[in-house]
Every structure is written in structure tokens, then in C-alpha cells.
Design an enzyme around this catalytic site. Structure first.
Site, short mmCIF file in Angstrom:
data_model
loop_
_atom_site.label_atom_id
_atom_site.label_comp_id
_atom_site.label_asym_id
_atom_site.label_seq_id
_atom_site.Cartn_x
_atom_site.Cartn_y
_atom_site.Cartn_z
N PHE A 42 6.36 7.39 -2.84
CA PHE A 42 7.53 7.63 -1.54
C PHE A 42 8.93 7.31 -2.26
O PHE A 42 8.94 6.50 -3.35
CB PHE A 42 7.38 6.65 -0.65
CG PHE A 42 6.36 6.90 0.47
CD1 PHE A 42 7.03 7.26 1.77
CD2 PHE A 42 5.14 7.38 0.33
CE1 PHE A 42 6.21 7.53 2.77
CE2 PHE A 42 4.10 7.66 1.32
CZ PHE A 42 4.75 7.84 2.61
N ASN B 142 13.52 -6.87 1.21
CA ASN B 142 14.06 -5.76 1.69
C ASN B 142 13.53 -5.53 3.34
O ASN B 142 12.86 -5.97 3.59
CB ASN B 142 13.87 -4.47 0.91
CG ASN B 142 12.17 -4.30 0.80
OD1 ASN B 142 11.67 -3.75 1.75
ND2 ASN B 142 11.90 -4.52 -0.44
N LYS C 65 7.39 10.10 -13.07
CA LYS C 65 6.46 9.36 -12.90
C LYS C 65 5.05 9.80 -12.86
O LYS C 65 3.68 9.33 -12.21
CB LYS C 65 6.51 8.38 -11.68
CG LYS C 65 7.94 7.64 -11.70
CD LYS C 65 8.19 6.65 -11.04
CE LYS C 65 9.32 5.58 -11.31
NZ LYS C 65 9.44 4.47 -10.43
N ASP D 243 12.56 -3.98 -7.44
CA ASP D 243 12.88 -3.63 -8.68
C ASP D 243 13.29 -4.65 -9.74
O ASP D 243 12.87 -4.68 -10.96
CB ASP D 243 13.90 -2.58 -8.75
CG ASP D 243 13.48 -1.32 -7.96
OD1 ASP D 243 12.23 -0.95 -8.01
OD2 ASP D 243 14.14 -0.78 -7.38
#
Length: 402
Positions: A322, A209, A340, A278
Site C-alpha cells: 500500500f 500515526n 520493493k 519509518d
């Protein structure tokens, strides 16, 4: 603020060496314990006995003149120092330090010390502006050396310009200011993740990414300045390691998972700013795949959710995540905060101008578990990092007071 501080003053060979005598006196008056190291050239301008009289400490001039047979002199002095100051710093000593050269008492001790090093250059204006000197100073600055800029004015060589050693009073003031800065994270361990991960298909292809790691590196830099013991787990980036930060390089999401989980129990603050993949290819190849006329479908499998697992394992740690979003960022950010088990989350709308991957600035919303929302307008990533850490420090402090 310098009272009791152990300062090594390195004096190199320039006419400004006479100012180093006054500097020694000012430092001693401020309460510091000063040991002086002189180069051979410096001794052409000022005698060692001058510094010995002013500091009331031994003066070191020769690597091989061991004053105590039970110790290795340059290592002992390097370990002794709380702070290392080079004044005046000639182009020669700056070049040697940038190049890792060690051929006298000053240069060997500089390479051996782990104390903060302050450099006060003094030289001819044209020497100061020479590309090689500028490059050396820039390199040292990247490594965390601090510079005390020379003043402008009449130089001993007759030129007028930048290159005059800053006045002793000003140098002492700089050091006092540095040591008066609060370090609220002193004694705290901070773990930060940064950059992208790469998930291999074959030896020449991978999924990744656009993350550059700039936000994570800014967080690590600011945490170290606030006194923390910082570990930075970093994916592949083109950034220099921040000063006083332990960098653990990784490539894949699995490698990041292993490093973070291993270090997690001993951390006080954990900031998960890395852009972790992911998914990864389910099937990889040890040899380069040859292209064919057919389409190629890559089957993907989930990587481990590092942040989710940190939230589940959380005990005393303050955990910050983040969220990089493009639509409805606040809703997704709040969901991630709860799901989370985070203490805070920094939400970035990466579609906004000046925010997102690769920029030097960011626009963010910080939401804490305790219900505090803080909007941060467009600002540098270093300033944002400082603000994020300040909010975390404030919440931790309030929690400890209860």
C-alpha cells in the site's frame, strides 16, 4: 448444495419449535444429515421422538446422558458439525451464548463448536426490540455468528410485528445460498498487516500515526469469506477481530517485522496495509521524563523496511503493498512497486475526500507488476478489499495456468 452436509439443529423453547420439525424435514430432503439438540423448554412444545423420526438420527436432550461411553457427547457433536443452526433461537439462548454461559446440552455444544453458527430468532416483538436482546445479537454478529432475520406478521402472543421465525423453506434457501458462494481462496494462506505501530519514548509517550486499521481488517474479513486461512498482524486498534481470522497483536515496528518474517515462508498472498513507523527514537527511557524549560530534541533511527525485505525474500508469494501519498501518488506508487519487488500496489491519495485514515470508504488505484491499472472510485473499504483480492486471485490463476 447441502447434500452430505452435517448440520446440528438446536431447538430452543418457543411456540415456533413446531416449525423446527418442518425445517428438519426440509434439510433432510435437501440431502443434509441432521442431528437435533433440544432444550428442556423445547420439549414442552414438541417431543424428541418427532425429530428422531424426521432426521433418522439421535436427538440430544441432556448433557449427562452419554450415549457412548468412549466419547464426551457435547464435544463429539460439536466436532461433528459442518454447520450449526439454532431455530428457533429464543432471547434466553441468545443471551446465554453472548454471555458465554453453558448449562445444558445446547449451550455447552455451542461453546465447543468451531463450525459456522446460524441463528434464527423467534420471540415477541417487544422482546426482540429490547436493548439487552439487541445488544446480545450485535455482540454475536461482531464475533461472526450469522443471523437469519425473523419475519413480520401475526405472532402467537397476539401481537403483530417482527419476531416470527422465518419459514423453513426460506431458512434452507439461506443456507443453500451461503454454501453456493464460491471460495476461490480455499486452501490458500493469506497474511495481512493492519493498523499503526507505536514507537516508545518513555512509558507515557510514543510516536504513532492516525491509522485505524479499518482497511486491513476489511481485507482480512473478505479473505476469510473467500475461504482463505487468514493471519492478521495488527497494531493497536479499536476494532473487533474479524470472524475466522487469527489475529496477532503487536505494538512496535520491530514486533511486526518479527511476526511477518516468521510467518512469510508459508503464505500464498501477503498484503502489507499497515502504516508502519519509518523511524523510532534512538534513545528511550524506562521512567517518565520530566519536562524542563529547555527544548528537547529526539534523535531518530530507521526501522527495518518490512516490505522491502519481503520483496527480496519473495519466492512463490503474491505480494501486495500500500502507498498512502498526498502529492503525485501515482509516480511514487509506481516507484515503490518496482523498488520493493511487489506484484501489486494499492495507491491512496489520503488528501482526497472520503479516502485515507479513519474513514469507512476509500478511493484507490491498483497497479500490478504485469501492467494492469485499475481505478476504484469512492466505495466502502470492504468492497475495495473484495476488489483487491479478486484482482490478486485473477492474476494468480492466470499464472498457474501458464
Amino acid at each position: 448444495m447441502l447434500k452430505g452436509k452435517k448440520i446440528v439443529l438446536g431447538v430452543s423453547g418457543g411456540i415456533a419449535a413446531y416449525k423446527a420439525a418442518a425445517l428438519t424435514s426440509k434439510l433432510v430432503q435437501a440431502g443434509a444429515v441432521v442431528k437435533v439438540i433440544m432444550t428442556a423448554s423445547a420439549q414442552k412444545f414438541v417431543a424428541p421422538t418427532t425429530f428422531q423420526a424426521l432426521s433418522r438420527q439421535p436427538v440430544y436432550t441432556d448433557t449427562f446422558d452419554e450415549q457412548d461411553a468412549s466419547q464426551i457427547q457435547h464435544i463429539d457433536v460439536a466436532d461433528w458439525a459442518d454447520l450449526f443452526l439454532i431455530a428457533p433461537a429464543t432471547a434466553n439462548v441468545i443471551g446465554k451464548l453472548a454471555g458465554g454461559l453453558a448449562d445444558d446440552m445446547l449451550s455447552t455444544t455451542l461453546l465447543a463448536t468451531e463450525a459456522p453458527v446460524y441463528i434464527a430468532p423467534a420471540m415477541n416483538v417487544h422482546m426482540y426490540k429490547h436493548p439487552s436482546v439487541m445488544n446480545n445479537m450485535q455482540q454475536l454478529e461482531k464475533w461472526g455468528f450469522r443471523f437469519i432475520e425473523p419475519g413480520e406478521g401475526y405472532l402467537a402472543c397476539g401481537y403483530v410485528g417482527k419476531g416470527r421465525l422465518e419459514e423453513p423453506e426460506s431458512i434452507v434457501e439461506v443456507l443453500q445460498t451461503e454454501y453456493s458462494k464460491p471460495q476461490p481462496l480455499k486452501g490458500k494462506r493469506v497474511l495481512i498487516t493492519a493498523g499503526p505501530t507505536r514507537e516508545k519514548i518513555d512509558p507515557v509517550r510514543y510516536f504513532t500515526n492516525p491509522s485505524t486499521g479499518k482497511m486491513g481488517y476489511a481485507l482480512a474479513r473478505q479473505a476469510a469469506l473467500l475461504g482463505a486461512e487468514v493471519t492478521l498482524v495488527s497494531g493497536p486498534v479499536a476494532l473487533d477481530a474479524p470472524a475466522d481470522v487469527r489475529v496477532v497483536p503487536i505494538t512496535t515496528a520491530q514486533e511486526m517485522y518479527e511476526e511477518v518474517i516468521h510467518a512469510y515462508p508459508e503464505q500464498d498472498i501477503v498484503i502489507k496495509s499497515a502504516a508502519v513507523a519509518d523511524y523510532r527514537p534512538k534513545l528511550t527511557f524506562d521512567h517518565k521524563m520530566k519536562k524542563s524549560s529547555d527544548d528537547y530534541v529526539v534523535e531518530m533511527e530507521r526501522t527495518k523496511d518490512i516490505l522491502m525485505e519481503l520483496g527480496q525474500r519473495k519466492e512463490h508469494q503474491y505480494l501486495i503493498g500500500f502507498a498512502a501519498e498526498t502529492n503525485d501518488p501515482e509516480r511514487y506508487g509506481r516507484e515503490k512497486l518496482a523498488k520493493k519487488n511487489l506484484d501489486a500496489i494499492v495507491i491512496n491519495n489520503v488528501s482526497e475526500e472520503g479516502a485515507g485514515f479513519g474513514t469507512d470508504t476509500n478511493v484507490s488505484l491498483l497497479i500490478t507488476r504485469k501492467g494492469k491499472d485499475q481505478e476504484f472510485p469512492l466505495m466502502s473499504k470492504d468492497q475495495l478489499a473484495h476488489n483487491i483480492l479478486s484482482e490478486a486471485i485473477d492474476e494468480i490463476k492466470k499464472g498457474e495456468e501458464r
